[in-house]
Enzyme design. Structure first.
Site, PDB file in Angstrom:
ATOM      1  CG  HIS A   1      51.771  60.637  64.628  1.00 30.34           C
ATOM      2  ND1 HIS A   1      52.005  60.092  65.876  1.00 30.34           N
ATOM      3  CD2 HIS A   1      52.986  60.720  64.027  1.00 30.34           C
ATOM      4  CE1 HIS A   1      53.299  59.879  66.034  1.00 30.34           C
ATOM      5  NE2 HIS A   1      53.931  60.237  64.931  1.00 30.34           N
TER       6      HIS A   1
HETATM    7  O1  RIB Z   1      53.831  64.413  66.848  1.00 28.39           O
HETATM    8  C1  RIB Z   1      53.205  63.998  65.655  1.00 28.39           C
HETATM    9  C2  RIB Z   1      52.607  65.163  64.948  1.00 28.39           C
HETATM   10  O2  RIB Z   1      53.637  66.088  64.605  1.00 28.39           O
HETATM   11  C3  RIB Z   1      51.940  64.791  63.617  1.00 28.39           C
HETATM   12  O3  RIB Z   1      50.876  65.669  63.353  1.00 28.39           O
HETATM   13  C4  RIB Z   1      53.028  65.003  62.618  1.00 28.39           C
HETATM   14  O4  RIB Z   1      52.531  65.306  61.317  1.00 28.39           O
HETATM   15  C5  RIB Z   1      53.714  66.207  63.193  1.00 28.39           C
HETATM   16  O5  RIB Z   1      52.979  67.362  62.781  1.00 28.39           O
END
Ligand code: RIB
Ligand code: CA
Length: 313
Positions: free
Chosen positions: A243
């Site tokens: 992500h």
């Molecule tokens: O949903 C994904 C996000 O939530 C990313 O930033 C991961 O690190 C968590 O913080």
């Protein structure tokens, strides 16, 4: 062209760690002026620890790390140890940090930096819950017009939620903060699950990190090996979605991504859909566009960039 000044606001988290490494591996394009930690994946005491571990792994104990909010604006903190492990950085065994945590509060650092630097000089890269950013905007509304761009990881539309059926974790944890950020008027670019779920760390991509033969390469391989077990089981996917590095990759090579400038509102009232990013992808609401909401990524190009840069550390 001088490097772009950015502040990463983060809740490390293995994917946050890779995003920080990518920024530190790209000094010609990015000057990381500071890291502000927020409670999210794990409590604040661990996110401040983990941010410093990553800086020292990159050989950059000079990067100032600040502690921010230890809970959302209104709601109890929701963490994600089930994904990131007890420490938030489970996977490789890494030494405790020796670099100090800055004495100043993260929100003061955000405000003072944005007021000191010329308007448009600093971009914000939030990759956790948006509590610190919202607190800064509430305390100093004048900074909104001074922010060059907010490039955040959060939200979902076609991909739907990952912590509830309708909400992505970062927005879900502090929907009131997210609503304030999306309403602030600064240029916003959003990396939602619609994009990050196309940036999957498949086995060959993990092997490419490991084959770098460096400590950072090994750490990234072991973080992603750990991090992916949850997503592979849940989604049956070929690897974990990486992500947070999508935000920094956008700063480096924006053409890897495509999306639309649309209206995005945040659900804060419904218990059922709290934290949903209501993205008007088909522009049917008549509401003013306030964000560039990304929908696609050149995954091979993203991982080629990431592997090349991590290999430079
Ligand atoms: O949903 C994904 C996000 O939530 C990313 O930033 C991961 O690190 C968590 O913080
Ligand atoms: Ca994160």
């Amino acid at each position: 062209m001088p490097p772009r000044k950015i502040i990463i606001d983060t809740d490390p988290g293995q994917d946050d760690a890779v995003a920080i490494l990518l920024a530190l591996a790209s000094p010609e394009e990015i000057e990381l002026v500071g890291i502000t930690a927020v409670a999210g994946n794990v409590p604040l005491s661990l996110t401040t620890r983990n941010a410093r571990i990553v800086c020292e792994l990159a050989g950059r104990p000079d990067i100032p790390v600040f502690a921010g909010a230890d809970r959302p604006l209104l709601r109890p903190l929701r963490t994600a140890e089930h994904v990131h492990g007890k420490t938030g950085l489970d996977g490789p065994a890494l030494p405790d940090p020796t670099m100090p945590l800055q004495a100043a509060h993260a929100v003061d650092f955000l405000i003072e930096t944005l007021r000191r630097e010329p308007p448009g000089a600093v971009s914000l890269c939030p990759i956790g819950p948006l509590t610190n950013i919202a607190l800064a905007l509430m305390r100093a509304p004048d900074i909104a017009s001074r922010i060059a761009e907010i490039v955040l990881m959060g939200g979902a539309y076609f991909e739907v939620g990952n912590i509830t059926p309708t909400a992505e974790f970062n927005i879900y944890v502090d929907p009131e903060a997210a609503a304030k950020v999306f309403a602030c008027g600064a240029p916003i670019t959003v990396m939602p699950l619609d994009v990050t779920h196309k940036a999957l760390v498949t086995a060959d991509r993990v092997a490419a990190f490991r084959d770098l033969g460096t400590e950072p390469g090994r750490a990234v391989a072991e973080w992603t090996d750990f991090f992916e077990r949850f997503d592979k089981e849940k989604y049956g996917s070929a690897g974990a979605p990486l992500h947070d590095p999508c935000t920094v990759a956008y700063l480096l090579k924006p053409k890897l991504f495509s999306g639309r400038h649309i209206n995005v509102e945040i659900e804060t009232r419904s218990d059922l859909t709290r934290g949903m990013t209501v993205a008007d992808w088909w522009r049917v609401s008549g509401r003013e566009a306030n964000a560039t909401f990304m929908g696609d990524v050149d995954a091979d190009g993203f991982f080629a960039l990431l592997t090349d840069r991590i290999g430079r550390l």
